[in-house]
Write an enzyme that holds these catalytic residues in place. Sequence first.
Site, short mmCIF file in Angstrom:
data_model
loop_
_atom_site.label_atom_id
_atom_site.label_comp_id
_atom_site.label_asym_id
_atom_site.label_seq_id
_atom_site.Cartn_x
_atom_site.Cartn_y
_atom_site.Cartn_z
N PRO A 35 9.06 27.93 42.30
CA PRO A 35 8.51 27.16 43.41
C PRO A 35 9.08 25.74 43.48
CG PRO A 35 6.75 28.16 42.10
CD PRO A 35 8.02 28.31 41.32
N GLU B 15 4.25 32.58 33.41
CA GLU B 15 3.62 31.41 34.04
C GLU B 15 4.59 30.26 34.20
OE1 GLU B 15 -0.43 30.69 32.27
OE2 GLU B 15 0.13 32.48 31.16
N ARG C 92 21.43 42.20 53.52
CA ARG C 92 21.51 42.64 54.91
C ARG C 92 22.61 41.92 55.68
NH1 ARG C 92 19.04 39.42 58.49
NH2 ARG C 92 18.37 41.03 59.94
N ASP D 170 18.76 37.42 65.34
CA ASP D 170 17.50 37.21 64.62
C ASP D 170 16.96 35.80 64.76
OD1 ASP D 170 17.67 39.73 63.66
OD2 ASP D 170 18.11 39.17 61.59
N1 4HQ Z 1 7.21 32.13 40.95
N2 4HQ Z 1 9.50 30.98 44.89
C1 4HQ Z 1 6.01 31.51 38.92
C2 4HQ Z 1 7.09 31.80 42.29
C3 4HQ Z 1 8.28 31.55 43.15
C4 4HQ Z 1 8.23 31.05 44.47
C5 4HQ Z 1 8.46 32.27 40.20
C6 4HQ Z 1 6.01 32.38 40.15
C7 4HQ Z 1 8.45 31.38 38.96
C8 4HQ Z 1 7.23 30.70 37.00
N3 4HQ Z 1 9.55 31.74 42.85
N4 4HQ Z 1 7.25 31.63 38.15
N5 4HQ Z 1 7.18 30.71 45.19
O1 4HQ Z 1 5.99 31.66 42.77
O2 4HQ Z 1 10.29 31.39 43.90
#
Ligand code: 4HQ
Length: 225
Positions: free
Chosen positions: A70, A97, A134, A149
């Site tokens: 994230p 996590e 794609r 698109d």
């Molecule tokens: N995660 N965009 C937590 C995501 C995520 C997102 C991947 C969960 C990394 C540690 N990855 N782990 N949003 O939520 O890419």
Amino acid sequence: MLGRAREQGLLRLSVVNFRDYAESKHKNVDDEPYGGGAGMLLKPEPIYNAFASVLGPREAYPGKVLLMSPQGTPFTQRIAESLAKEDDLAILCGHYEGFDERIRHLADMELSIGDYVLTGGELPAMVVIDGVCRLIPGVLGEDASHQADSYADGLLEHPHYTRPRQYLGMDVPDVLLSGNHEEIRLWRRKESLRRTWLRRRDLLAGADLSAEDMKLLDDVKREEE
Ligand code: 4HQ
């Protein structure tokens, strides 16, 4: 679509389970954070070992290495287009996590699929795989349908209709049945601008709009006042 692309040899895809590359006899891939705190962290060694075993020395890898997080750069159509030009991609992700900071050093690019937290990076990785694959020539079939698109030109798509002409009291707009291709083109462009104006005004700043678009957008703004 991706299954067919693999059968046709347009795409090679493989999954590596980094647990198979854990060093300890208990095959543990996570551990407690130094400094304390809740939650477990993915250890660096299984990822580094898996990478080296499957892909060879990191500095010799010819493609891009992506890490799903994230905290990454937002994954956009522009990024999908640039990744689709690569011959090789590796995506690091896991069900965890968080990860040891040193795992970041394996990656060329950290990508986020949106501002929310999932239980792992597997779904984000699949989103990137789908969005990129794609765009590989031949994967979607012959017509370049992705060109029209949403986001391909920075605007949302106009409404689409198919048969029947009337359904539950809802009519197909007359212009689409008129056979007048220029009028249809203008209507679609205007409705595309209307959708973007109403739903994603932020996208208009980055869209490159022609003089004709600006006039259509003016009309939309007046109509939507
Ligand atoms: N995660 N965009 C937590 C995501 C995520 C997102 C991947 C969960 C990394 C540690 N990855 N782990 N949003 O939520 O890419």
